[in-house]
Scaffold this motif. Sequence first.
Motif, PDB file in Angstrom:
ATOM      1  N   VAL A 102       1.039  -1.350   0.032  1.00 29.62           N
ATOM      2  CA  VAL A 102      -0.039  -0.011   0.202  1.00 29.62           C
ATOM      3  C   VAL A 102       0.773   1.313  -0.043  1.00 29.62           C
ATOM      4  CG1 VAL A 102      -1.689   1.343   1.213  1.00 29.62           C
ATOM      5  CG2 VAL A 102      -2.002  -1.134   1.292  1.00 29.62           C
ATOM      6  N   LEU A 103       0.597   2.149  -0.861  1.00 21.71           N
ATOM      7  CA  LEU A 103       1.276   3.313  -1.088  1.00 21.71           C
ATOM      8  C   LEU A 103       0.385   4.520  -0.764  1.00 21.71           C
ATOM      9  CD1 LEU A 103       3.192   2.630  -4.501  1.00 21.71           C
ATOM     10  CD2 LEU A 103       3.794   1.942  -2.106  1.00 21.71           C
ATOM     11  N   VAL A 104       0.841   5.327   0.343  1.00 20.92           N
ATOM     12  CA  VAL A 104      -0.102   6.392   0.715  1.00 20.92           C
ATOM     13  C   VAL A 104       0.612   7.649   0.432  1.00 20.92           C
ATOM     14  CG1 VAL A 104      -1.471   7.282   2.879  1.00 20.92           C
ATOM     15  CG2 VAL A 104      -0.911   4.842   2.635  1.00 20.92           C
ATOM     16  N   THR A 105       0.348   8.529  -0.186  1.00 21.14           N
ATOM     17  CA  THR A 105       0.950   9.697  -0.524  1.00 21.14           C
ATOM     18  C   THR A 105       0.141  11.036  -0.609  1.00 21.14           C
ATOM     19  OG1 THR A 105       0.356   9.634  -3.090  1.00 21.14           O
ATOM     20  CG2 THR A 105       2.376   8.437  -2.151  1.00 21.14           C
ATOM     21  N   GLY A 106       0.615  11.880  -0.320  1.00 19.97           N
ATOM     22  CA  GLY A 106      -0.220  13.338  -0.282  1.00 19.97           C
ATOM     23  C   GLY A 106       0.739  14.425   0.462  1.00 19.97           C
ATOM     24  N   ALA A 107       0.191  15.734   0.584  1.00 23.87           N
ATOM     25  CA  ALA A 107       0.950  16.698   1.164  1.00 23.87           C
ATOM     26  C   ALA A 107       1.071  16.581   2.769  1.00 23.87           C
ATOM     27  CB  ALA A 107       0.035  18.029   0.739  1.00 23.87           C
ATOM     28  N   THR A 108       1.792  17.102   3.337  1.00 19.66           N
ATOM     29  CA  THR A 108       2.026  17.036   4.674  1.00 19.66           C
ATOM     30  C   THR A 108       0.536  17.481   5.480  1.00 19.66           C
ATOM     31  OG1 THR A 108       3.064  17.762   6.976  1.00 19.66           O
ATOM     32  CG2 THR A 108       2.710  19.410   5.188  1.00 19.66           C
ATOM     33  N   GLY A 109       0.141  16.850   6.493  1.00 23.90           N
ATOM     34  CA  GLY A 109      -0.895  17.015   7.198  1.00 23.90           C
ATOM     35  C   GLY A 109      -2.328  16.338   6.889  1.00 23.90           C
ATOM     36  N   LEU A 110      -2.290  15.694   5.826  1.00 24.82           N
ATOM     37  CA  LEU A 110      -3.392  15.071   5.480  1.00 24.82           C
ATOM     38  C   LEU A 110      -3.725  13.562   6.124  1.00 24.82           C
ATOM     39  CD1 LEU A 110      -3.113  15.766   1.644  1.00 24.82           C
ATOM     40  CD2 LEU A 110      -4.588  16.482   3.115  1.00 24.82           C
ATOM     41  N   GLY A 111      -3.086  13.116   7.061  1.00 17.30           N
ATOM     42  CA  GLY A 111      -3.130  12.034   7.747  1.00 17.30           C
ATOM     43  C   GLY A 111      -2.587  10.709   7.258  1.00 17.30           C
ATOM     44  N   LYS A 112      -1.547  10.804   6.399  1.00 17.25           N
ATOM     45  CA  LYS A 112      -0.800   9.557   5.725  1.00 17.25           C
ATOM     46  C   LYS A 112      -0.409   8.610   6.893  1.00 17.25           C
ATOM     47  CE  LYS A 112       2.206  11.937   3.488  1.00 17.25           C
ATOM     48  NZ  LYS A 112       1.770  13.113   4.105  1.00 17.25           N
ATOM     49  N   SER A 113       0.471   9.104   7.957  1.00 17.73           N
ATOM     50  CA  SER A 113       0.891   8.325   9.017  1.00 17.73           C
ATOM     51  C   SER A 113      -0.459   7.721   9.811  1.00 17.73           C
ATOM     52  CB  SER A 113       1.867   9.248   9.962  1.00 17.73           C
ATOM     53  OG  SER A 113       3.096   9.509   9.100  1.00 17.73           O
ATOM     54  N   TRP A 114      -1.212   8.410  10.067  1.00 20.99           N
ATOM     55  CA  TRP A 114      -2.373   8.155  10.822  1.00 20.99           C
ATOM     56  C   TRP A 114      -3.151   6.828  10.086  1.00 20.99           C
ATOM     57  CZ3 TRP A 114      -4.461   9.226  15.446  1.00 20.99           C
ATOM     58  CH2 TRP A 114      -5.808   8.667  16.085  1.00 20.99           C
ATOM     59  N   ILE A 115      -3.292   6.746   8.832  1.00 19.20           N
ATOM     60  CA  ILE A 115      -3.995   5.708   8.037  1.00 19.20           C
ATOM     61  C   ILE A 115      -3.281   4.476   8.188  1.00 19.20           C
ATOM     62  CG2 ILE A 115      -4.492   5.158   5.611  1.00 19.20           C
ATOM     63  CD1 ILE A 115      -5.774   7.862   5.251  1.00 19.20           C
ATOM     64  N   VAL A 224       5.952  -1.104  -6.166  1.00 16.87           N
ATOM     65  CA  VAL A 224       4.820  -0.349  -6.816  1.00 16.87           C
ATOM     66  C   VAL A 224       4.224  -1.152  -7.506  1.00 16.87           C
ATOM     67  CG1 VAL A 224       4.406   1.430  -8.449  1.00 16.87           C
ATOM     68  CG2 VAL A 224       6.401   1.913  -6.795  1.00 16.87           C
ATOM     69  N   HIS A 225       4.612  -2.104  -8.172  1.00 19.13           N
ATOM     70  CA  HIS A 225       3.863  -2.994  -9.393  1.00 19.13           C
ATOM     71  C   HIS A 225       2.446  -3.656  -8.754  1.00 19.13           C
ATOM     72  CE1 HIS A 225       5.856  -6.773  -8.140  1.00 19.13           C
ATOM     73  NE2 HIS A 225       4.765  -7.411  -8.683  1.00 19.13           N
ATOM     74  N   ASN A 226       2.842  -4.201  -7.441  1.00 21.80           N
ATOM     75  CA  ASN A 226       1.439  -4.917  -6.896  1.00 21.80           C
ATOM     76  C   ASN A 226       0.984  -4.047  -5.749  1.00 21.80           C
ATOM     77  OD1 ASN A 226       3.377  -5.094  -5.141  1.00 21.80           O
ATOM     78  ND2 ASN A 226       2.725  -7.269  -4.460  1.00 21.80           N
ATOM     79  N   ALA A 227       1.065  -2.621  -5.950  1.00 25.26           N
ATOM     80  CA  ALA A 227       0.378  -2.034  -4.810  1.00 25.26           C
ATOM     81  C   ALA A 227      -0.871  -1.365  -4.955  1.00 25.26           C
ATOM     82  CB  ALA A 227       1.763  -0.864  -4.531  1.00 25.26           C
ATOM     83  N   HIS A 228      -1.558  -1.259  -3.826  1.00 22.49           N
ATOM     84  CA  HIS A 228      -2.869  -0.342  -3.785  1.00 22.49           C
ATOM     85  C   HIS A 228      -2.206   1.110  -3.722  1.00 22.49           C
ATOM     86  CE1 HIS A 228      -5.296  -4.059  -3.337  1.00 22.49           C
ATOM     87  NE2 HIS A 228      -4.218  -4.606  -2.747  1.00 22.49           N
ATOM     88  N   ARG A 229      -2.892   2.028  -4.254  1.00 25.27           N
ATOM     89  CA  ARG A 229      -2.675   3.433  -3.842  1.00 25.27           C
ATOM     90  C   ARG A 229      -3.606   4.432  -3.152  1.00 25.27           C
ATOM     91  NH1 ARG A 229       1.195   5.434  -9.015  1.00 25.27           N
ATOM     92  NH2 ARG A 229       2.169   3.121  -9.414  1.00 25.27           N
ATOM     93  N   LEU A 230      -3.188   5.039  -2.282  1.00 25.81           N
ATOM     94  CA  LEU A 230      -4.187   6.153  -1.531  1.00 25.81           C
ATOM     95  C   LEU A 230      -3.385   7.396  -1.897  1.00 25.81           C
ATOM     96  CD1 LEU A 230      -5.131   4.493   1.823  1.00 25.81           C
ATOM     97  CD2 LEU A 230      -6.558   4.679  -0.321  1.00 25.81           C
ATOM     98  N   GLN A 231      -3.929   8.087  -2.633  1.00 25.15           N
ATOM     99  CA  GLN A 231      -3.357   9.519  -3.011  1.00 25.15           C
ATOM    100  C   GLN A 231      -4.368  10.598  -2.314  1.00 25.15           C
ATOM    101  OE1 GLN A 231      -0.692  10.872  -5.109  1.00 25.15           O
ATOM    102  NE2 GLN A 231      -1.610  12.681  -3.851  1.00 25.15           N
ATOM    103  N   LEU A 232      -3.929  11.032  -0.988  1.00 26.10           N
ATOM    104  CA  LEU A 232      -4.660  11.948  -0.226  1.00 26.10           C
ATOM    105  C   LEU A 232      -4.533  13.316  -0.996  1.00 26.10           C
ATOM    106  CD1 LEU A 232      -3.860  10.708   3.400  1.00 26.10           C
ATOM    107  CD2 LEU A 232      -5.509   9.797   1.630  1.00 26.10           C
ATOM    108  N   THR A 233      -5.488  14.030  -1.125  1.00 21.78           N
ATOM    109  CA  THR A 233      -5.770  15.467  -1.350  1.00 21.78           C
ATOM    110  C   THR A 233      -6.456  16.355  -0.398  1.00 21.78           C
ATOM    111  OG1 THR A 233      -7.580  14.898  -2.550  1.00 21.78           O
ATOM    112  CG2 THR A 233      -5.580  14.592  -3.836  1.00 21.78           C
ATOM    113  N   GLY A 234      -6.357  17.525  -0.794  1.00 24.68           N
ATOM    114  CA  GLY A 234      -7.654  18.426   0.172  1.00 24.68           C
ATOM    115  C   GLY A 234      -6.753  19.259   0.959  1.00 24.68           C
ATOM    116  N   GLU A 235      -7.467  19.643   2.013  1.00 25.26           N
ATOM    117  CA  GLU A 235      -6.787  20.659   3.108  1.00 25.26           C
ATOM    118  C   GLU A 235      -6.026  19.498   4.368  1.00 25.26           C
ATOM    119  OE1 GLU A 235      -8.283  24.439   5.547  1.00 25.26           O
ATOM    120  OE2 GLU A 235      -9.459  22.627   5.631  1.00 25.26           O
ATOM    121  N   SER A 236      -5.088  20.470   4.722  1.00 26.89           N
ATOM    122  CA  SER A 236      -4.563  19.748   5.972  1.00 26.89           C
ATOM    123  C   SER A 236      -5.513  19.241   6.986  1.00 26.89           C
ATOM    124  CB  SER A 236      -3.406  20.517   6.520  1.00 26.89           C
ATOM    125  OG  SER A 236      -3.141  20.279   7.847  1.00 26.89           O
ATOM    126  N   MET A 237      -5.590  18.102   7.649  1.00 31.35           N
ATOM    127  CA  MET A 237      -6.191  17.703   8.671  1.00 31.35           C
ATOM    128  C   MET A 237      -5.946  18.589   9.660  1.00 31.35           C
ATOM    129  SD  MET A 237      -8.254  15.645   7.463  1.00 31.35           S
ATOM    130  CE  MET A 237      -9.170  14.725   9.008  1.00 31.35           C
TER     131      MET A 237
END
Length: 253
Positions: A102-115, A224-237
């Motif tokens: 699982v690859l969780v990407t996005g700007a800081t503050g969006l909760g990547k570590s939390w998820i 990457v080739h067998n990964a699920h992706r969560l691309q977080l967007t929006g405002e900092s949590m």
Amino acid sequence: MLTHPTHERLIALGLTGMAKAFEEQRRSPDLDALSFEERIGLLVDREAAERDTKRLTTRLKFAALRQSACVEDVDLRTPRGIDRAVFARLVAGDWIDRHENVLVTGATGLGKSWIACALGHKACRDNRSVLYHRVPRLFEALALARGDGRYGRLLKTLGRVQLLILDDWGLSVLNAAERRDLLEILDDRHGRASTIVTSQIPVEHWHDVVGDPTLGDAILDRLVHNAHRLQLTGESMRKHKARAHALDAAANT
């Protein structure tokens, strides 16, 4: 009430859950209406629950998750680009059985570590071994282990755990030793175990983070080739929560 010899024997045998349930039954006259089989069943159920709790406590201690996060507490109402169906499949955990990533990407503050930690906590609850590392500190630990003879043991631990969480990947370009370390870790885990990676850097720029085209291909092919992706967007949590707290405070004044 005096301690019953059976209670002491259960403790001596390491059956603490049954011992607790036995004392509760002695103190509860309402249980006299239950059959022998029902009362024994209550003792066994309590022992099983006690052992499950101890195992979970041990797994969480080993995992050393950075956040005390649970999947039930993940905010899916705030727009962050999280597909509910995809997240539900990740919570179910079948991807771990299939050794996917699982690859969780996005700007800081969006909760990547939390998820990531919430998914790690759920994996612990599902009786899977989990280990969390911030990538910069992991490379420091590997460098120290290389110097004092623990390098092989640390790599073995990283390779064997069912779910490895690599948090804060891509904060700086890897040096030669870090590239080799990461390739060793991912090669040991490829097709055998699952990895969650969180990063502020979009996946399409990860080659630049590796800093070497050849090793970059090898590393990303395993990740990457067998990964699920969560691309977080929006405002900092963090900003969202700060504004919500401010509104609550204003409403209460």
